[in-house]
Design a protein around this motif. Structure first.
Motif, PDB file in Angstrom:
ATOM      1  N   LEU A 102       0.825  -1.210   0.000  1.00 31.89           N
ATOM      2  CA  LEU A 102       0.000   0.000   0.000  1.00 31.89           C
ATOM      3  C   LEU A 102       0.863   1.267   0.000  1.00 31.89           C
ATOM      4  O   LEU A 102       0.534   2.241  -0.669  1.00 31.89           O
ATOM      5  N   VAL A 103       1.953   1.249   0.742  1.00 34.18           N
ATOM      6  CA  VAL A 103       2.871   2.397   0.743  1.00 34.18           C
ATOM      7  C   VAL A 103       3.334   2.671  -0.687  1.00 34.18           C
ATOM      8  O   VAL A 103       3.348   3.830  -1.142  1.00 34.18           O
ATOM      9  N   GLN A 104       3.691   1.621  -1.418  1.00 37.26           N
ATOM     10  CA  GLN A 104       4.148   1.806  -2.803  1.00 37.26           C
ATOM     11  C   GLN A 104       3.050   2.419  -3.675  1.00 37.26           C
ATOM     12  O   GLN A 104       3.326   3.266  -4.529  1.00 37.26           O
ATOM     13  N   HIS A 105       1.802   1.985  -3.465  1.00 37.80           N
ATOM     14  CA  HIS A 105       0.690   2.569  -4.232  1.00 37.80           C
ATOM     15  C   HIS A 105       0.523   4.050  -3.889  1.00 37.80           C
ATOM     16  O   HIS A 105       0.309   4.868  -4.778  1.00 37.80           O
ATOM     17  N   PHE A 106       0.611   4.387  -2.607  1.00 34.51           N
ATOM     18  CA  PHE A 106       0.463   5.789  -2.209  1.00 34.51           C
ATOM     19  C   PHE A 106       1.615   6.644  -2.719  1.00 34.51           C
ATOM     20  O   PHE A 106       1.441   7.825  -2.996  1.00 34.51           O
ATOM     21  N   LEU A 107       2.795   6.058  -2.859  1.00 32.66           N
ATOM     22  CA  LEU A 107       3.950   6.795  -3.383  1.00 32.66           C
ATOM     23  C   LEU A 107       3.853   7.018  -4.886  1.00 32.66           C
ATOM     24  O   LEU A 107       4.490   7.928  -5.414  1.00 32.66           O
ATOM     25  N   ASN A 108       3.067   6.187  -5.576  1.00 32.68           N
ATOM     26  CA  ASN A 108       2.949   6.278  -7.026  1.00 32.68           C
ATOM     27  C   ASN A 108       2.059   7.470  -7.401  1.00 32.68           C
ATOM     28  O   ASN A 108       0.849   7.416  -7.292  1.00 32.68           O
ATOM     29  N   GLU A 109       2.702   8.540  -7.852  1.00 30.37           N
ATOM     30  CA  GLU A 109       1.981   9.767  -8.204  1.00 30.37           C
ATOM     31  C   GLU A 109       1.069   9.592  -9.427  1.00 30.37           C
ATOM     32  O   GLU A 109       0.195  10.408  -9.671  1.00 30.37           O
ATOM     33  N   ASN A 110       1.305   8.531 -10.192  1.00 28.34           N
ATOM     34  CA  ASN A 110       0.507   8.313 -11.399  1.00 28.34           C
ATOM     35  C   ASN A 110      -0.852   7.683 -11.114  1.00 28.34           C
ATOM     36  O   ASN A 110      -1.705   7.633 -11.998  1.00 28.34           O
ATOM     37  N   LEU A 111      -1.033   7.165  -9.903  1.00 29.74           N
ATOM     38  CA  LEU A 111      -2.309   6.536  -9.561  1.00 29.74           C
ATOM     39  C   LEU A 111      -3.316   7.593  -9.124  1.00 29.74           C
ATOM     40  O   LEU A 111      -2.985   8.492  -8.356  1.00 29.74           O
ATOM     41  N   SER A 112      -4.526   7.441  -9.600  1.00 27.30           N
ATOM     42  CA  SER A 112      -5.594   8.361  -9.196  1.00 27.30           C
ATOM     43  C   SER A 112      -6.077   8.009  -7.795  1.00 27.30           C
ATOM     44  O   SER A 112      -5.812   6.917  -7.282  1.00 27.30           O
ATOM     45  N   GLY A 113      -6.805   8.913  -7.209  1.00 29.46           N
ATOM     46  CA  GLY A 113      -7.395   8.654  -5.903  1.00 29.46           C
ATOM     47  C   GLY A 113      -8.301   7.437  -5.923  1.00 29.46           C
ATOM     48  O   GLY A 113      -8.327   6.645  -4.977  1.00 29.46           O
ATOM     49  N   GLU A 114      -9.029   7.262  -7.022  1.00 23.10           N
ATOM     50  CA  GLU A 114      -9.932   6.115  -7.143  1.00 23.10           C
ATOM     51  C   GLU A 114      -9.147   4.801  -7.175  1.00 23.10           C
ATOM     52  O   GLU A 114      -9.553   3.807  -6.584  1.00 23.10           O
ATOM     53  N   GLU A 115      -8.010   4.810  -7.889  1.00 28.51           N
ATOM     54  CA  GLU A 115      -7.201   3.592  -7.969  1.00 28.51           C
ATOM     55  C   GLU A 115      -6.611   3.234  -6.603  1.00 28.51           C
ATOM     56  O   GLU A 115      -6.625   2.072  -6.201  1.00 28.51           O
ATOM     57  N   ILE A 116      -6.129   4.241  -5.892  1.00 25.12           N
ATOM     58  CA  ILE A 116      -5.563   3.984  -4.569  1.00 25.12           C
ATOM     59  C   ILE A 116      -6.653   3.500  -3.620  1.00 25.12           C
ATOM     60  O   ILE A 116      -6.440   2.579  -2.831  1.00 25.12           O
ATOM     61  N   THR A 117      -7.827   4.105  -3.713  1.00 21.99           N
ATOM     62  CA  THR A 117      -8.951   3.665  -2.881  1.00 21.99           C
ATOM     63  C   THR A 117      -9.297   2.209  -3.185  1.00 21.99           C
ATOM     64  O   THR A 117      -9.599   1.435  -2.270  1.00 21.99           O
ATOM     65  N   ARG A 118      -9.237   1.828  -4.444  1.00 22.57           N
ATOM     66  CA  ARG A 118      -9.514   0.444  -4.818  1.00 22.57           C
ATOM     67  C   ARG A 118      -8.489  -0.505  -4.192  1.00 22.57           C
ATOM     68  O   ARG A 118      -8.844  -1.559  -3.663  1.00 22.57           O
ATOM     69  N   TYR A 119      -7.206  -0.122  -4.229  1.00 28.04           N
ATOM     70  CA  TYR A 119      -6.169  -0.952  -3.595  1.00 28.04           C
ATOM     71  C   TYR A 119      -6.414  -1.060  -2.092  1.00 28.04           C
ATOM     72  O   TYR A 119      -6.253  -2.129  -1.509  1.00 28.04           O
ATOM     73  N   MET A 120      -6.783   0.047  -1.479  1.00 30.25           N
ATOM     74  CA  MET A 120      -7.081   0.039  -0.035  1.00 30.25           C
ATOM     75  C   MET A 120      -8.254  -0.893   0.240  1.00 30.25           C
ATOM     76  O   MET A 120      -8.212  -1.711   1.161  1.00 30.25           O
ATOM     77  N   SER A 121      -9.290  -0.784  -0.565  1.00 27.09           N
ATOM     78  CA  SER A 121     -10.479  -1.611  -0.396  1.00 27.09           C
ATOM     79  C   SER A 121     -10.135  -3.096  -0.542  1.00 27.09           C
ATOM     80  O   SER A 121     -10.578  -3.930   0.252  1.00 27.09           O
ATOM     81  N   GLU A 122      -9.341  -3.429  -1.550  1.00 29.35           N
ATOM     82  CA  GLU A 122      -8.938  -4.824  -1.765  1.00 29.35           C
ATOM     83  C   GLU A 122      -8.145  -5.349  -0.576  1.00 29.35           C
ATOM     84  O   GLU A 122      -8.341  -6.492  -0.140  1.00 29.35           O
ATOM     85  N   ALA A 123      -7.254  -4.513  -0.033  1.00 23.83           N
ATOM     86  CA  ALA A 123      -6.455  -4.935   1.125  1.00 23.83           C
ATOM     87  C   ALA A 123      -7.356  -5.166   2.335  1.00 23.83           C
ATOM     88  O   ALA A 123      -7.213  -6.175   3.037  1.00 23.83           O
ATOM     89  N   VAL A 124      -8.288  -4.248   2.576  1.00 25.01           N
ATOM     90  CA  VAL A 124      -9.203  -4.374   3.716  1.00 25.01           C
ATOM     91  C   VAL A 124     -10.048  -5.640   3.572  1.00 25.01           C
ATOM     92  O   VAL A 124     -10.198  -6.417   4.521  1.00 25.01           O
ATOM     93  N   GLU A 125     -10.596  -5.864   2.377  1.00 23.22           N
ATOM     94  CA  GLU A 125     -11.441  -7.042   2.159  1.00 23.22           C
ATOM     95  C   GLU A 125     -10.646  -8.336   2.341  1.00 23.22           C
ATOM     96  O   GLU A 125     -11.134  -9.297   2.940  1.00 23.22           O
TER      97      GLU A 125
END
Length: 183
Positions: A102-125
């Motif tokens: 998740l840290v790597q996703h948050f560091l990736n400036e190319n990812l949109s907020g929606e994409e990061i939220t999706r990664y967060m959601s997948e991790a939580v689930e």
């Protein structure tokens, strides 16, 4: 927006009262930056809140949205403290690899907020599926999202603002009605 404000207060307080929070200075800076409404203790001071003739301040939940109300802030503080205690127990269930991904996703400036939220959601689930089912699913997922926020900010405090905003949006989208019911 009143409903998102409730999630801000809940997450901020959760992080503030959680054990093993290594980013308190950055957390408190969220208030000075205006990202989190100003809270003094558990109360929000706002000149726009009217004093009623009975001496109480106006405001409460209307249509599921938080209206300025120190009593609601106090309830949110109590709920956040209880959730933080649960979070401290769930903390050990979260593998470092999940946090580092998740840290790597948050560091990736190319990812949109929606994409990061999706990664967060997948991790939580994914984490929620691995937990024993003795806890209410919505509560487990809400707590896991907030614990992930803490663990990401502990790993890289400079990400706090981005992860805080993402988590507020995520819990607002996924758990707003659950939070209203708890309050």
């Amino acid at each position: 927006n009143g409903s998102v404000r409730m999630e801000h207060v809940l997450l901020y307080t959760f992080l503030e009262v959680s054990s093993d929070c290594n980013f308190r200075e950055q957390l408190h800076s969220l208030q000075s930056q205006g990202i989190v409404p100003f809270l003094k203790g558990s109360y929000c001071y706002d000149d726009e809140v009217e004093l009623q003739t009975d001496g109480n301040r106006s405001g409460h939940l209307q249509n599921g949205e938080l209206v300025h109300d120190p009593e609601i802030n106090e309830i949110l503080r109590i709920v956040a403290t209880q959730l933080a205690e649960i979070g401290d127990q769930l903390d050990k269930e979260i593998k470092p690899r999940t946090v580092n991904d998740l840290v790597q996703h948050f560091l990736n400036e190319n990812l949109s907020g929606e994409e990061i939220t999706r990664y967060m959601s997948e991790a939580v689930e994914g984490l929620a599926r691995a937990l024993p089912s003795d806890m209410e699913q919505e509560k487990a997922m809400l707590v896991l999202a907030m614990v992930l926020t803490k663990k990401i900010a502990n790993t890289m405090p400079s990400l706090l603002q981005r992860v805080f905003s993402t988590t507020v949006n995520y819990i607002s989208q996924q758990f707003h009605n659950y939070i209203v019911r708890m309050v």
